[in-house]
Design an enzyme around this catalytic site. Structure first.
Site, short mmCIF file in Angstrom:
data_model
loop_
_atom_site.label_atom_id
_atom_site.label_comp_id
_atom_site.label_asym_id
_atom_site.label_seq_id
_atom_site.Cartn_x
_atom_site.Cartn_y
_atom_site.Cartn_z
N GLY A 86 0.84 -1.21 0.00
CA GLY A 86 0.00 0.00 0.00
C GLY A 86 0.86 1.25 0.00
N GLY A 122 7.30 7.69 5.91
CA GLY A 122 6.35 8.32 4.99
C GLY A 122 6.94 9.46 4.19
N ARG A 172 3.44 13.34 -8.58
CA ARG A 172 3.55 12.43 -9.71
C ARG A 172 2.19 12.33 -10.39
NH1 ARG A 172 6.00 6.59 -8.42
NH2 ARG A 172 4.02 6.02 -7.47
N ARG A 179 -1.81 -1.35 -10.07
CA ARG A 179 -0.64 -2.21 -10.30
C ARG A 179 -1.09 -3.66 -10.32
NH1 ARG A 179 2.81 1.06 -6.75
NH2 ARG A 179 1.59 2.93 -6.49
N ASP A 244 4.30 -4.88 -7.42
CA ASP A 244 3.68 -3.63 -6.97
C ASP A 244 4.21 -2.44 -7.75
OD1 ASP A 244 5.95 -4.57 -5.30
OD2 ASP A 244 5.87 -2.53 -4.51
N ASN A 245 5.25 -2.65 -8.53
CA ASN A 245 5.79 -1.58 -9.38
C ASN A 245 5.53 -1.85 -10.85
OD1 ASN A 245 6.76 -0.29 -7.10
ND2 ASN A 245 8.79 -1.23 -7.24
N ASP A 254 7.71 4.13 -10.63
CA ASP A 254 8.62 3.94 -9.50
C ASP A 254 10.09 3.95 -9.90
OD1 ASP A 254 7.34 4.26 -7.24
OD2 ASP A 254 7.26 2.17 -6.61
P1 AMP Z 1 9.01 0.87 -3.32
O1 AMP Z 1 10.16 -0.03 -3.18
O2 AMP Z 1 9.41 2.32 -3.35
O3 AMP Z 1 8.12 0.51 -4.45
O4 AMP Z 1 8.16 0.74 -2.00
C1 AMP Z 1 7.70 -0.49 -1.51
C2 AMP Z 1 6.75 -0.26 -0.35
O5 AMP Z 1 7.43 0.38 0.75
C3 AMP Z 1 5.56 0.62 -0.68
O6 AMP Z 1 4.46 0.13 0.03
C4 AMP Z 1 5.99 1.96 -0.17
O7 AMP Z 1 4.90 2.80 0.13
C5 AMP Z 1 6.75 1.59 1.09
N1 AMP Z 1 7.73 2.60 1.47
C6 AMP Z 1 8.89 2.89 0.84
N2 AMP Z 1 9.53 3.91 1.45
C7 AMP Z 1 8.78 4.27 2.51
C8 AMP Z 1 8.91 5.26 3.53
N3 AMP Z 1 9.95 6.09 3.59
N4 AMP Z 1 7.91 5.34 4.45
C9 AMP Z 1 6.86 4.52 4.40
N5 AMP Z 1 6.69 3.57 3.47
C10 AMP Z 1 7.62 3.44 2.52
MG MG Z 2 6.52 1.04 -5.40
#
Ligand code: AMP
Ligand code: MG
Length: 472
Positions: A86, A122, A172, A179, A244-245, A254
């Site tokens: 999520g 976040g 964005r 996805r 998820d990407n 992403d």
């Molecule tokens: P990503 O690898 O960027 O596609 O992220 C994978 C998951 O980790 C997604 O659910 C993102 O929302 C979560 N996520 C990545 N970075 C953070 C962050 N700094 N704080 C909270 N959630 C994160």
């Molecule tokens: Mg992602």
């Protein structure tokens, strides 16, 4: 004066198990770093003052009509299923139908914690925000489907990663943020009604001519085929092709540890976390097929008897490798100035790539220079290339205007890693001039613009970037 965005939201009308409503967390001192006014025009966003834009796209002010929410999804990360991911640091503000007639999501990334943040803060720091801004806009200018960057806002807050870093928020824009993982979460939970609702929603938004879940699968496949072939034709390595990407719309999404290759090598990996090379350059077609198989698996859960759809799903997925290869060859032929097809073309292409690997040739510059006498300088030992070039020139006989075909297929400029890293370092030190210069040059990547010759150069030994890091 308040910023006027013509929101027309549909995702927020879906049942509540699709998302959690969540407002962005205000930041200390929002300051506008970049704003894409061309894209804003397309979205029907009226010109506004910088402070206003910073307040809205930094998350301090919710514009009228926005219904901010964090979307739920799951995903296979490096092959392992994570039943709940999520938006952990992103929020969908809402949607607008642009002057292009297309519905676009407007999403803040780095806007504060959500119920899906797990241990994350976040937030995002300036580096990945500007990286995504530059690389996604460069991708768009290259003509490759991608999410876009609307705004970058500095938060005036410190983010803790490897050390203390300046925080930022990226806005964005995407055709949607659906996805493969959005389907997986409901399939894994056995929430068939939600899965059907999502399927209908995706068909209405992305594939209005598609009939049923298998029609959607076919259309996602075709979009992904073109996307992966396009990546393979410019030397792009996504780096985290987790489900998820993997976008249902077929856009590049992403930009974490992504990179364009300088020296060509088929097994090139940049991502510091991809130790096994799962997402190496030449694995991308196979991974895209694997991801589509996961979508197929999720979609068939909505059939009363899933075995009814297995045969068709299998046929759709099994055709994908051949379709990617055909699309890749079509693009590589164009890079060689070839519009006709010959049975020996795959060998001609493979042999050039092999020579480039052995000769440690720069991917972008070799293709762009093929017509010129200097192309051979790209190779450590040019003798093999000379022989290849004779073959190629014979094959070119009778082709129509190959130089024009090649000029459209072979960019002069790509966002080279070392330039992106230098741009980030300057921005952290408060200097946005390299960012602006990159944006100017990369907006016209097929034109050899005077004054930007330095951006065509591969990195010197000291400039080589060995690894890129996940953009958290
Ligand atoms: P990503 O690898 O960027 O596609 O992220 C994978 C998951 O980790 C997604 O659910 C993102 O929302 C979560 N996520 C990545 N970075 C953070 C962050 N700094 N704080 C909270 N959630 C994160
Ligand atoms: Mg992602």
């Amino acid at each position: 004066m308040t910023l006027n965005i013509p929101f027309d939201n549909t995702y927020a009308q879906l049942p509540p198990q699709f998302y959690t409503r969540q407002a962005p967390t205000a930041v200390a001192a929002p300051r506008l770093l970049a704003f894409n006014s061309g894209l804003a025009d397309t979205l029907g966003i009226a010109p506004s003052e910088e402070a206003e834009l910073a307040a809205v796209f930094g998350g301090n002010q919710i514009p009228e009509g926005a219904e901010p929410l964090a979307q739920l999804y799951a995903g296979h990360q490096f092959g392992n299923f994570n039943p709940q991911l999520g938006d952990g640091r992103a929020l969908l503000l809402g949607e607008v139908v642009g002057t292009d007639g297309i519905r676009h999501d407007i999403q803040l990334k780095g806007s504060g914690p959500t119920p899906y943040s797990r241990n994350g803060d976040g937030r995002a720091w300036l580096g990945p925000v500007l990286r995504e801004y530059v690389v996604s806009e460069a991708m768009h200018a290259l003509g490759i489907p991608t999410t876009r960057a609307l705004a970058a806002v500095a938060t005036g807050e410190t983010i803790w990663r490897e050390g203390a870093l300046p925080g930022a928020v990226l806005t964005r824009v995407a055709r949607s943020h659906l996805r493969v993982g959005t389907f997986q979460v409901f399939a894994a939970r056995g929430e068939t009604a939600a899965l059907k609702t999502l399927t209908d929603y995706a068909i209405a938004r992305h594939a209005p001519d598609a009939r049923g879940p298998m029609g959607l699968l076919r259309s996602v496949r075709d979009a992904q085929v073109e996307l992966i072939a396009a990546w393979m034709s410019v030397g792009f390595i996504h780096g985290v092709m987790n489900t998820d990407n993997s976008s249902i719309s077929g856009e590049t999404i992403d930009y974490g540890p992504c990179a364009f290759m300088d020296v060509f090598h088929p097994n090139r990996v940049f991502s510091s976390i991809d130790r096994a090379g799962r997402y190496a350059f030449s694995n991308q077609p196979e991974i895209a097929v694997w991801n589509l198989a996961q979508l197929a698996t999720a979609l068939i859960q909505q059939y009363e008897d899933p075995s009814d759809a297995v045969e068709e799903a299998t046929e759709i997925v099994h055709a994908m490798p051949g379709l990617i290869e055909a699309a890749r060859l079509r693009r590589l032929r164009a890079k060689l100035g070839l519009l006709t097809e010959d049975a020996d073309d795959p060998e001609l292409i493979t042999d050039l790539l092999q020579l480039m690997t052995e000769g440690q040739a720069d991917f972008t510059n070799t293709f762009r220079a093929l017509m010129d006498a200097e192309a051979r300088d790209q190779f450590l030992d040019p003798s093999g290339f000379d022989k290849w070039k004779d073959r190629w020139l014979r094959r070119l006989e009778g082709e129509r205007d190959p130089e024009a075909v090649m000029a459209r297929a072979n960019p002069v400029l790509i966002p080279r890693n070392h330039r992106v890293e230098q741009m980030i370092a300057a921005a952290v030190a408060g200097d946005l001039a390299p960012f602006e210069r990159l944006m100017t040059a990369l907006a016209r990547p097929y034109e050899p613009l005077p004054g930007f010759e330095d951006l065509r150069r591969p990195p010197s030994e000291g400039e080589v970037v060995q690894a890129t890091f996940c953009g958290t």
